[in-house]
Design an enzyme around this catalytic site. Sequence first.
Site, PDB file in Angstrom:
ATOM      1  N   ASP A  61      -9.791 -22.975  35.868  1.00 21.25           N
ATOM      2  CA  ASP A  61     -10.384 -22.737  34.553  1.00 21.25           C
ATOM      3  C   ASP A  61     -11.533 -23.717  34.360  1.00 21.25           C
ATOM      4  O   ASP A  61     -11.330 -24.928  34.362  1.00 21.25           O
ATOM      5  CB  ASP A  61      -9.314 -22.948  33.479  1.00 21.25           C
ATOM      6  CG  ASP A  61      -9.783 -22.593  32.075  1.00 21.25           C
ATOM      7  OD1 ASP A  61     -11.007 -22.582  31.841  1.00 21.25           O
ATOM      8  OD2 ASP A  61      -8.921 -22.349  31.216  1.00 21.25           O
ATOM      9  N   VAL A  62     -12.756 -23.210  34.180  1.00 28.27           N
ATOM     10  CA  VAL A  62     -13.924 -24.088  34.095  1.00 28.27           C
ATOM     11  C   VAL A  62     -13.901 -24.978  32.863  1.00 28.27           C
ATOM     12  O   VAL A  62     -14.618 -25.977  32.802  1.00 28.27           O
ATOM     13  CB  VAL A  62     -15.249 -23.306  34.138  1.00 28.27           C
ATOM     14  CG1 VAL A  62     -15.389 -22.557  35.454  1.00 28.27           C
ATOM     15  CG2 VAL A  62     -15.380 -22.373  32.941  1.00 28.27           C
ATOM     16  N   TYR A 153     -20.971 -16.874  20.440  1.00 26.54           N
ATOM     17  CA  TYR A 153     -21.515 -16.528  21.759  1.00 26.54           C
ATOM     18  C   TYR A 153     -23.009 -16.806  21.834  1.00 26.54           C
ATOM     19  O   TYR A 153     -23.490 -17.433  22.785  1.00 26.54           O
ATOM     20  CB  TYR A 153     -21.229 -15.054  22.063  1.00 26.54           C
ATOM     21  CG  TYR A 153     -21.814 -14.580  23.364  1.00 26.54           C
ATOM     22  CD1 TYR A 153     -21.268 -14.976  24.578  1.00 26.54           C
ATOM     23  CD2 TYR A 153     -22.907 -13.717  23.385  1.00 26.54           C
ATOM     24  CE1 TYR A 153     -21.795 -14.542  25.783  1.00 26.54           C
ATOM     25  CE2 TYR A 153     -23.449 -13.277  24.578  1.00 26.54           C
ATOM     26  CZ  TYR A 153     -22.888 -13.691  25.768  1.00 26.54           C
ATOM     27  OH  TYR A 153     -23.426 -13.256  26.953  1.00 26.54           O
TER      28      TYR A 153
END
Length: 271
Positions: A61-62, A153
Amino acid sequence: MQLLKNKVVFLTGGTEGIGYECAQAYHKAGAKVSIITHKAQSLHQCRMQFFNDDIHYILADVSVSADVQRAINETISRFGKIDIIHNNAGVSSPSKTVCDTTEEEWDKVFNVNVKGIYHTTKFGIEALKASKGNILNSSSLVGNIGQELHAAYTATKGAVNALTKSMALDYAEHGIRVNAVAPAGVWTPMLRRWSNQQPNAAHIKNYLDEIHPLGYCPEGDVVADACLFLASDQARFITGCILPVSGGAELGYRKYMGQPLQKVDDQKVKL
């Protein structure tokens, strides 16, 4: 001509959509590719379709520091070096305004889309200094023009653009280039699922075609081709560039005139 012959690419979010197209393009161009994803099922499915000794899959998981450090170390252990870090992993949900977005949702989007770049750079920079490699970030056209109901986003993609330019300045002295690609609409599995659930799928296809002056909404391979160029030595004097791969979608004024769009699975059209 193999533009990435003997290069090693560390690619996040590489098992689906644009990332998967990039993985294939990089491998075809001669690179060894370490593909990172946090989705176990997606990793398994991709490995069944796309696997050989030059492809290495890592479940990580980044947004988690220890995961990224492990993935970087594992890639170097497997391939001996890293020449290119492509930060492609990203999330677009929730489809909400700022005021409707919870703190948890806000943090998740930033932790993946922006902090993920922080993690890969922090743990991969020494390898890039050694190889005089480069960093490529996946941004979006909406980082420049905005998009309704995607406040978190779009904020992350604006941050990615600014970060790309700052990193280009910071690491130029080491011979490291840093660039980004900024697509508009792109046919990915997620976008196809969304469009098929709209009241009139034909209208959605027309809408997505018409927002691009070149006349069509592309597949992910057009973005992969641009990424391949920026990652290769053919772009050796390009850094700090946010390259639109948008078919001109940012030009002029276009508005959807069909039936109202619907949210499905907390997603709207992701540009």
